[in-house]
Design an enzyme around this catalytic site. Sequence first.
Site, mmCIF file in Angstrom:
data_model
loop_
_atom_site.group_PDB
_atom_site.id
_atom_site.type_symbol
_atom_site.label_atom_id
_atom_site.label_comp_id
_atom_site.label_asym_id
_atom_site.label_seq_id
_atom_site.Cartn_x
_atom_site.Cartn_y
_atom_site.Cartn_z
ATOM 1 N N ASP A 1 -20.097 6.369 26.815
ATOM 2 C CA ASP A 1 -19.167 5.415 26.792
ATOM 3 C C ASP A 1 -19.605 4.042 27.229
ATOM 4 O O ASP A 1 -20.759 3.804 27.729
ATOM 5 C CB ASP A 1 -17.876 6.002 27.925
ATOM 6 C CG ASP A 1 -18.525 6.389 29.174
ATOM 7 O OD1 ASP A 1 -19.507 5.904 29.407
ATOM 8 O OD2 ASP A 1 -17.822 7.421 29.821
ATOM 9 N N ASP B 1 -19.043 0.524 29.604
ATOM 10 C CA ASP B 1 -18.313 0.123 30.706
ATOM 11 C C ASP B 1 -18.648 -1.430 30.549
ATOM 12 O O ASP B 1 -19.612 -1.998 30.629
ATOM 13 C CB ASP B 1 -18.825 0.735 31.990
ATOM 14 C CG ASP B 1 -18.356 1.980 32.107
ATOM 15 O OD1 ASP B 1 -17.491 2.498 31.505
ATOM 16 O OD2 ASP B 1 -19.214 2.912 32.826
ATOM 17 N N ASP C 1 -25.680 2.609 42.317
ATOM 18 C CA ASP C 1 -26.549 3.556 42.676
ATOM 19 C C ASP C 1 -27.966 3.523 42.482
ATOM 20 O O ASP C 1 -28.639 3.145 43.325
ATOM 21 C CB ASP C 1 -25.966 5.274 42.503
ATOM 22 C CG ASP C 1 -25.804 5.266 41.036
ATOM 23 O OD1 ASP C 1 -26.021 4.345 40.153
ATOM 24 O OD2 ASP C 1 -25.251 6.486 40.822
HETATM 25 P P1 ATP Z 1 -22.998 8.592 32.086
HETATM 26 O O1 ATP Z 1 -23.989 8.586 31.221
HETATM 27 O O2 ATP Z 1 -23.207 9.992 32.818
HETATM 28 O O3 ATP Z 1 -21.685 8.016 31.917
HETATM 29 P P2 ATP Z 1 -23.118 6.419 34.178
HETATM 30 O O4 ATP Z 1 -24.384 5.873 34.735
HETATM 31 O O5 ATP Z 1 -22.616 5.539 33.185
HETATM 32 O O6 ATP Z 1 -23.685 7.655 33.440
HETATM 33 P P3 ATP Z 1 -20.676 6.896 35.155
HETATM 34 O O7 ATP Z 1 -20.238 7.891 36.330
HETATM 35 O O8 ATP Z 1 -20.020 6.448 34.140
HETATM 36 O O9 ATP Z 1 -22.213 6.919 35.114
HETATM 37 O O10 ATP Z 1 -20.801 5.277 36.156
HETATM 38 C C1 ATP Z 1 -20.893 4.000 35.612
HETATM 39 C C2 ATP Z 1 -21.610 3.045 36.734
HETATM 40 O O11 ATP Z 1 -21.081 3.183 37.781
HETATM 41 C C3 ATP Z 1 -23.195 3.968 36.847
HETATM 42 O O12 ATP Z 1 -24.099 3.646 36.076
HETATM 43 C C4 ATP Z 1 -23.381 3.223 38.253
HETATM 44 O O13 ATP Z 1 -23.873 1.918 38.024
HETATM 45 C C5 ATP Z 1 -21.828 3.133 38.974
HETATM 46 N N1 ATP Z 1 -21.769 4.153 39.876
HETATM 47 C C6 ATP Z 1 -21.164 5.456 39.413
HETATM 48 N N2 ATP Z 1 -20.844 6.344 40.267
HETATM 49 C C7 ATP Z 1 -21.560 5.935 41.345
HETATM 50 C C8 ATP Z 1 -21.632 6.103 42.855
HETATM 51 N N3 ATP Z 1 -21.357 7.507 43.246
HETATM 52 N N4 ATP Z 1 -22.394 5.379 43.738
HETATM 53 C C9 ATP Z 1 -22.749 4.122 43.175
HETATM 54 N N5 ATP Z 1 -22.552 3.763 41.891
HETATM 55 C C10 ATP Z 1 -21.877 4.495 41.116
HETATM 56 MG MG MG Z 2 -20.703 5.966 32.238
#
Ligand code: ATP
Ligand code: MG
Length: 469
Positions: A87, A89, A166
Amino acid sequence: MITINKKHIGFTAILNFFKKIIHSARTEAEPVKTQVKVYARSEHNISRAQISENALKVLYKLQKEGYSAYLVGGCVRDLLLGREPKDFDVVTDADPEQIRKVFRNCRLIGRRFRLAHVHFGREVIEVATFRGAAEDQNDKQMLNKEGRLLRDNVYGTIEEDVWRRDFTVNALYYNIKDFSVVDYVSGMADHQAATLRLIGDPETRFREDPVRMLRAVRFAVKLGFKLHPDCEKSMHEVADLLSSIPSARLYDESLKLFLSGYALQTFEMLRHYGLFQILFPTTENCLSTEDEGYPRLLLIKALENSDNRIAEGKTVTAYFLFAAFLWESVQVRAIEKISRGLVEFMAYQDAANEVIAKQVKSTALPRHITLAMREVWNLQPKFNARYGSKPSRLITHPRFRAAYDFYVLRAETGGADIEVAKWWAKYQDANETEQRKMTQPPRKSAGVKTGRKRTYRGKAKTKAPGAEV
Ligand code: ATP
Ligand code: MG
């Protein structure tokens, strides 16, 4: 690293208090010291052709209205790897109300930290305002008379937003203004070195949110990245903190961990870091006392099958994997109850109740999942009844396919009769006349036992009669 034993609990509390103070001072001070690196379009490989049209529309629209707009997080990380993001963001300096005014197809969600969801048919682009550095807000102060969240230090600048993320590779910002990648935390270097490094002090960041340990495993496996040694060291030390996370969140995380196509590697890595035992305590208990490789074999096969199905674009169901994780625990308990004189059927029912009750404390399985698991388990003994009308009834059961797959899984790993599994494969392919022939009971004079009486003896731990009768 200072090691502290339990006797010094008071000292630990004091130490944590100071760590917290030092950390919050650092989080707020750090953006000022930060050296931002900007990678121009010619210095990275993200092309707009890889970005969803709707995400681009959102970015351009925000920009046109005078706001800054960036892609951030997993999508930037994945685009740099040439992968298709799950997705997209977006982050911006527009506050939620301002975002709402820009998009008609927009809904605000969340209470404390409001996010905008911009809808384009089935695709939703999440738009967040930059988060501020401060953690401990007094909620009342953030609301106006109508209860709307006011713009205050919940929202912040991009320099503050970066410290809330993170891993460094998740904190890269793709700027729609000039198509550059903005990097405050050397995320690009870590990306090139295929390293997952937490922003700031790893232990503090894991303490703030222990789910980050699960995220570390998920990303390491999915991206083929290694954990930075500091991150790895902390994980070994604070793994137990994961047990403080609400079971509903751990359930959601476990779905992400096991249903994204890398379940087997994830399982091994979670065990390595002592995280699996927090998610599946009864399973870990069985694994640590495993007999002749069972139930490990069954689990590995279940996880492998699930990964293969995902690779082939087929669907996978959570309840099937949970049923596999917990099957051995159910069997061990049931055998024990039977040995104490409980009727077999009741023993299995009670065992399933106990195992599920224990499991939901770690990962809050919803009712539809536990119901489906029970059905799969309850149907297992019925595969041995191969004569008369029972097979034609079993095959029409809504959960037949999953129960059959589960039986095959057990048979292939030594926990059920492989001949029975083959018989069912043939039965499913047969036409009606053939099926009738197959289910005709053999003449008594032939001395062949009926399926009903058959009892399969599998491996030491799996010779539960309840599974086979
Ligand atoms: P995915 O491919 O699984 O979507 P993602 O990195 O985009 O991986 P998301 O859960 O969609 O993960 O979160 C989007 C962003 O928000 C992350 O890349 C990170 O920067 C931040 N984030 C999400 N969860 C956390 C957390 N628990 N602590 C700190 N930052 C977080
Ligand atoms: Mg994501």
